[in-house]
Design a protein around this motif. Structure first.
Motif, PDB file in Angstrom:
ATOM      1  N   GLU A  13       0.831  -1.210   0.000  1.00  0.00           N
ATOM      2  CA  GLU A  13       0.000   0.000   0.000  1.00  0.00           C
ATOM      3  C   GLU A  13       0.869   1.264   0.000  1.00  0.00           C
ATOM      4  N   LEU A  14       2.029   1.194   0.692  1.00  0.00           N
ATOM      5  CA  LEU A  14       2.946   2.351   0.678  1.00  0.00           C
ATOM      6  C   LEU A  14       3.493   2.577  -0.725  1.00  0.00           C
ATOM      7  N   GLU A  15       3.821   1.421  -1.391  1.00  0.00           N
ATOM      8  CA  GLU A  15       4.294   1.545  -2.773  1.00  0.00           C
ATOM      9  C   GLU A  15       3.211   2.104  -3.675  1.00  0.00           C
ATOM     10  N   ARG A  16       1.976   1.659  -3.431  1.00  0.00           N
ATOM     11  CA  ARG A  16       0.849   2.156  -4.210  1.00  0.00           C
ATOM     12  C   ARG A  16       0.627   3.654  -3.950  1.00  0.00           C
ATOM     13  N   LEU A  17       0.789   4.018  -2.659  1.00  0.00           N
ATOM     14  CA  LEU A  17       0.618   5.440  -2.283  1.00  0.00           C
ATOM     15  C   LEU A  17       1.623   6.330  -2.984  1.00  0.00           C
ATOM     16  N   ILE A  18       2.860   5.939  -2.946  1.00  0.00           N
ATOM     17  CA  ILE A  18       3.889   6.759  -3.609  1.00  0.00           C
ATOM     18  C   ILE A  18       3.723   6.734  -5.115  1.00  0.00           C
ATOM     19  N   SER A  19       3.154   5.599  -5.630  1.00  0.00           N
ATOM     20  CA  SER A  19       2.893   5.513  -7.070  1.00  0.00           C
ATOM     21  C   SER A  19       1.832   6.537  -7.485  1.00  0.00           C
ATOM     22  N   TYR A  20       0.778   6.701  -6.635  1.00  0.00           N
ATOM     23  CA  TYR A  20      -0.268   7.678  -6.937  1.00  0.00           C
ATOM     24  C   TYR A  20       0.297   9.094  -6.954  1.00  0.00           C
ATOM     25  N   ILE A  21       1.202   9.358  -6.027  1.00  0.00           N
ATOM     26  CA  ILE A  21       1.804  10.699  -5.969  1.00  0.00           C
ATOM     27  C   ILE A  21       2.669  10.930  -7.209  1.00  0.00           C
ATOM     28  N   LYS A  22       3.398   9.846  -7.581  1.00  0.00           N
ATOM     29  CA  LYS A  22       4.222   9.945  -8.789  1.00  0.00           C
ATOM     30  C   LYS A  22       3.358  10.182 -10.033  1.00  0.00           C
ATOM     31  N   ALA A  36       0.548  11.743 -10.161  1.00  0.00           N
ATOM     32  CA  ALA A  36       0.113  13.166 -10.150  1.00  0.00           C
ATOM     33  C   ALA A  36       1.237  14.061 -10.659  1.00  0.00           C
ATOM     34  N   GLU A  37       2.454  13.741 -10.232  1.00  0.00           N
ATOM     35  CA  GLU A  37       3.620  14.525 -10.617  1.00  0.00           C
ATOM     36  C   GLU A  37       3.886  14.390 -12.117  1.00  0.00           C
ATOM     37  N   THR A  38       3.732  13.116 -12.605  1.00  0.00           N
ATOM     38  CA  THR A  38       3.965  12.862 -14.040  1.00  0.00           C
ATOM     39  C   THR A  38       2.915  13.578 -14.902  1.00  0.00           C
ATOM     40  N   GLY A  39       1.645  13.538 -14.439  1.00  0.00           N
ATOM     41  CA  GLY A  39       0.575  14.222 -15.194  1.00  0.00           C
ATOM     42  C   GLY A  39       0.817  15.722 -15.271  1.00  0.00           C
ATOM     43  N   GLN A  40       1.282  16.311 -14.150  1.00  0.00           N
ATOM     44  CA  GLN A  40       1.541  17.754 -14.150  1.00  0.00           C
ATOM     45  C   GLN A  40       2.677  18.080 -15.105  1.00  0.00           C
ATOM     46  N   ARG A  41       3.723  17.211 -15.068  1.00  0.00           N
ATOM     47  CA  ARG A  41       4.871  17.462 -15.927  1.00  0.00           C
ATOM     48  C   ARG A  41       4.472  17.368 -17.402  1.00  0.00           C
ATOM     49  N   GLY A  42       3.635  16.404 -17.764  1.00  0.00           N
ATOM     50  CA  GLY A  42       3.175  16.256 -19.151  1.00  0.00           C
ATOM     51  C   GLY A  42       2.374  17.478 -19.602  1.00  0.00           C
ATOM     52  N   TYR A  43       1.546  18.008 -18.671  1.00  0.00           N
ATOM     53  CA  TYR A  43       0.750  19.191 -19.000  1.00  0.00           C
ATOM     54  C   TYR A  43       1.639  20.389 -19.236  1.00  0.00           C
ATOM     55  N   LEU A  44       2.686  20.523 -18.400  1.00  0.00           N
ATOM     56  CA  LEU A  44       3.587  21.649 -18.527  1.00  0.00           C
ATOM     57  C   LEU A  44       4.335  21.605 -19.851  1.00  0.00           C
ATOM     58  N   LEU A  45       4.656  20.410 -20.279  1.00  0.00           N
ATOM     59  CA  LEU A  45       5.415  20.286 -21.517  1.00  0.00           C
ATOM     60  C   LEU A  45       4.551  20.408 -22.768  1.00  0.00           C
ATOM     61  N   SER A  46       3.285  19.832 -22.669  1.00  0.00           N
ATOM     62  CA  SER A  46       2.457  19.814 -23.883  1.00  0.00           C
ATOM     63  C   SER A  46       1.269  20.753 -23.824  1.00  0.00           C
ATOM     64  N   ASN A  47       1.054  21.312 -22.718  1.00  0.00           N
ATOM     65  CA  ASN A  47      -0.131  22.164 -22.490  1.00  0.00           C
ATOM     66  C   ASN A  47      -1.409  21.432 -22.862  1.00  0.00           C
ATOM     67  N   THR A  80      -5.477  14.322 -16.032  1.00  0.00           N
ATOM     68  CA  THR A  80      -6.420  13.319 -15.477  1.00  0.00           C
ATOM     69  C   THR A  80      -5.799  12.540 -14.326  1.00  0.00           C
ATOM     70  N   PRO A  81      -4.572  11.963 -14.435  1.00  0.00           N
ATOM     71  CA  PRO A  81      -3.954  11.271 -13.281  1.00  0.00           C
ATOM     72  C   PRO A  81      -3.785  12.181 -12.075  1.00  0.00           C
ATOM     73  N   TYR A  82      -3.521  13.503 -12.425  1.00  0.00           N
ATOM     74  CA  TYR A  82      -3.319  14.440 -11.330  1.00  0.00           C
ATOM     75  C   TYR A  82      -4.613  14.580 -10.522  1.00  0.00           C
ATOM     76  N   HIS A  83      -5.707  14.798 -11.240  1.00  0.00           N
ATOM     77  CA  HIS A  83      -6.977  14.972 -10.528  1.00  0.00           C
ATOM     78  C   HIS A  83      -7.416  13.678  -9.796  1.00  0.00           C
ATOM     79  N   ASN A  84      -7.183  12.536 -10.417  1.00  0.00           N
ATOM     80  CA  ASN A  84      -7.581  11.265  -9.785  1.00  0.00           C
ATOM     81  C   ASN A  84      -6.706  10.917  -8.583  1.00  0.00           C
ATOM     82  N   SER A  85      -5.482  11.391  -8.602  1.00  0.00           N
ATOM     83  CA  SER A  85      -4.523  10.990  -7.571  1.00  0.00           C
ATOM     84  C   SER A  85      -4.943  11.436  -6.171  1.00  0.00           C
ATOM     85  N   LYS A  86      -5.652  12.567  -6.070  1.00  0.00           N
ATOM     86  CA  LYS A  86      -6.022  13.056  -4.734  1.00  0.00           C
ATOM     87  C   LYS A  86      -6.909  12.041  -3.996  1.00  0.00           C
TER      88      LYS A  86
END
Length: 593
Positions: free
Chosen positions: A54-63, A65-76, A82-88
């Motif tokens: 579950e800890l691995e899953r938890l950090i995976s969800y945070i990752k 969110a981070e990956t989704g934000q980074r993709g948005y920043l690069l591609s607008n 979507t992963p970012y919003h679901n991750s919360k």
């Protein structure tokens, strides 16, 4: 105090049973504890794996969110958000699950609080950066600073997750150590307890097996004894019964029923049922006697009448006593004997005794007549004959003189017969007063009594030393007198009578004619060289009035030797005769030493 061996007591099996049951419960408790520990350990291992996953899953969800934000920043391209919003929502659920899984660990709960702080911080910076980009107005330095802080926060999250995983691993190792420690001594303890249980059960089995063998032998013995008792009751004509004081119940043996003329066990044994067979005239007597059963330990024997089922009247005798059986209960055991024949025999004996008393009275009267009334006319006859012979004998014819001689001879024989009868009667009726007496003196008295005839026949009497015995003196003297007189009477005319009297001590089993035992006797022999007799008459000569010779040949009444036999019997001894015609006779007397 009576010593009781524990291993032979029934208590021994009970103790073994209780100990065995206790050990089984103990082993069951240890096994249950072991299974519980194993279950807890297994649950904790599973819990640890779930926490780590579950800890691995938890950090995976945070990752994510981070990956989704980074993709948005690069591609607008907002699809990357979507992963970012679901991750919360996913992070919130995963965190709650971890919190629930580590609820029993204070360390992990403390770590979760710090982890929650870093997660919230990371999500806040993600939100700030995304907001600044969406507004289109932002400072590059501020954005860069937010990204750097976000990265540092993400690193803190990784470190804290790793720290929690390490902590969970340590907890797992501690639990495993506890489990291994428990498992190290548990098998040994279970093995030892099982061995102990097996030993106790084996001992109990051996004891039970021995008891069963002994019980079987005892049952067989009791069965044989019971059958022997039943057979003895039938042969002996008696029955047995028991009264259990605790239950107040009676038990009758089979032969008890048979004595009453009933089939065995044909009715329920009870005092009331038995009283129905008692003769009405003896009923109160029986009831009164049986009352003592409840108060006394013994029931004195008493005799009464019963009426059998077939109507026959029989005489019974009952007795009994109280015994304490192995269980501690008191039981009254009694026997009932059919003494009808004994009662009839006793009555017959009493009738015979009355007849004998009557006969004895008649014999006493006869003795009186013989000693007084018969001798008185006999004396007168002898007196008148004496006067007739002294005064008128020469005036009688030869035939008359012969008649007088015959009358004198007959009167003399009658006087001797009366005297012998009186002597025999005194031998039977005289008081048997025993006293120590020297048989040598008694023999000398007999010689003096027969001195005249001894001198006439020039007889020689030889004897060795005779003992001192506890006897009836006058009867032993009479014994010597009769035997010596008998030897003199039947001596040879052409030979000097020689009578030899010898005495020795013997044991009964040394003599064929005596009982086969170790009783000591004084053996007295009286041997002569007279005319003797044929051995076939050896027993007849002791019979009253029995004569081997004609009265004209030898004087006598045939009572003397009968008196000898009676005297010896009075002394609990034996007398035998042995004779050879024309050679002599020997009389052997055995008197108890």
């Amino acid at each position: 105090m009576k010593y009781i061996q524990l291993h032979k007591s029934p208590l021994f099996l009970k103790i073994i049973f209780v100990i065995s049951v206790a050990i089984i419960f103990f082993i069951g408790g240890i096994t249950f504890k072991h299974i519980t520990v194993l279950k807890k350990s297994s649950a904790f291992v599973s819990n640890s794996h779930e926490v780590n996953a579950e800890l691995e899953r938890l950090i995976s969800y945070i990752k994510d969110a981070e990956t989704g934000q980074r993709g948005y920043l690069l591609s607008n391209d907002k699809t990357f958000l979507t992963p970012y919003h679901n991750s919360k929502g996913l992070v919130r659920k995963s965190f709650k699950r971890v919190s629930r899984l580590t609820a029993h660990s204070r360390t992990q709960q403390s770590n979760l609080k710090k982890l929650l702080y870093f997660i919230n911080k990371r999500q806040n910076y993600l939100s700030k950066s995304l907001y600044m980009i969406e507004q289109g107005k932002y400072d590059q330095n501020i954005l860069k600073n937010n990204l750097i802080i976000g990265k540092q926060t993400m690193d803190s999250i990784r470190y804290k997750v790793e720290d929690m995983m390490i902590t969970q691993q340590k907890l797992l190792k501690n639990r495993q150590k506890e489990y291994e420690l428990t498992m190290n001594y548990t098998p040994l303890l279970i093995y030892l307890t099982l061995i102990t249980t097996l030993i106790l059960i084996t001992i109990a089995f051996i004891k039970m097996n021995r008891d069963l063998v002994l019980l079987k032998i005892t049952i067989n013995t009791l069965s044989v004894a019971n059958e022997a008792s039943n057979l003895a009751e039938i042969v002996g004509g008696f029955g047995s019964w028991q009264l259990n004081f605790e239950t107040n119940t009676y038990t009758f043996s089979d032969n008890e029923y048979r004595l009453l003329g009933c089939e065995p066990q044909s009715f329920v044994a009870s005092l009331e049922a038995y009283l129905n067979f008692i003769h009405p005239e003896d009923l109160e007597y029986v009831i009164e006697n049986t009352k003592s059963i409840l108060t006394d330990n013994d029931l004195a024997p008493f005799t009464y009448r019963i009426i059998r089922k077939d109507g026959e009247i029989r005489h019974f005798r009952t007795l009994g006593r109280t015994v304490t059986i192995a269980s501690g209960d008191k039981t009254f055991i009694g026997t009932t004997s059919d003494v009808t024949e004994e009662v009839y025999a006793q009555k017959f004996i009493e009738d015979r005794n009355r007849e004998l008393e009557s006969n004895n009275k008649e014999l006493t009267a006869f003795n009186y007549i013989a000693s007084h009334d018969l001798q008185e006319p006999l004396r007168k006859i002898e007196t008148f004959l004496s006067r007739l012979v002294s005064k008128d004998y020469d005036n009688l014819s030869k035939a008359g003189q012969q008649y007088v001689s015959s009358i004198q001879s007959s009167a003399n024989r009658m006087r001797i017969l009366i005297q012998d009868l009186l002597q025999f009667s005194r031998t039977n009726k005289a008081e048997k007063v025993f006293e120590e007496a020297d048989l040598n003196s008694l023999l000398e008295n007999s010689k003096q009594e027969l001195a005249q005839i001894i001198e006439e026949k020039k007889a020689v009497i030889e004897n060795n030393e005779l003992p001192i015995l506890n006897v009836i003196p006058f009867q032993i003297q009479q014994l010597f007198t009769n035997l010596i007189s008998n030897s003199l009477k039947y001596s040879k005319e052409d030979a000097t009578p020689i009578i030899k009297i010898n005495c020795s001590t013997i044991v009964a089993n040394e003599e064929e004619i005596l009982p086969n035992n170790n009783t000591k006797y004084h053996k007295i022999t009286v041997a002569d060289n007279g005319i003797g007799f044929e051995q076939e008459y050896a027993k007849k000569i002791f019979i009253l009035f029995n004569r081997l010779h004609n009265k004209n040949e030898y004087e006598g009444t045939g009572i003397g030797l009968a008196i000898c036999k009676k005297i010896v019997e009075n002394h609990k001894g034996f007398i035998f005769a042995k004779g050879t015609a024309n050679e002599g006779a020997t009389f052997t007397i055995y008197l108890p030493a």
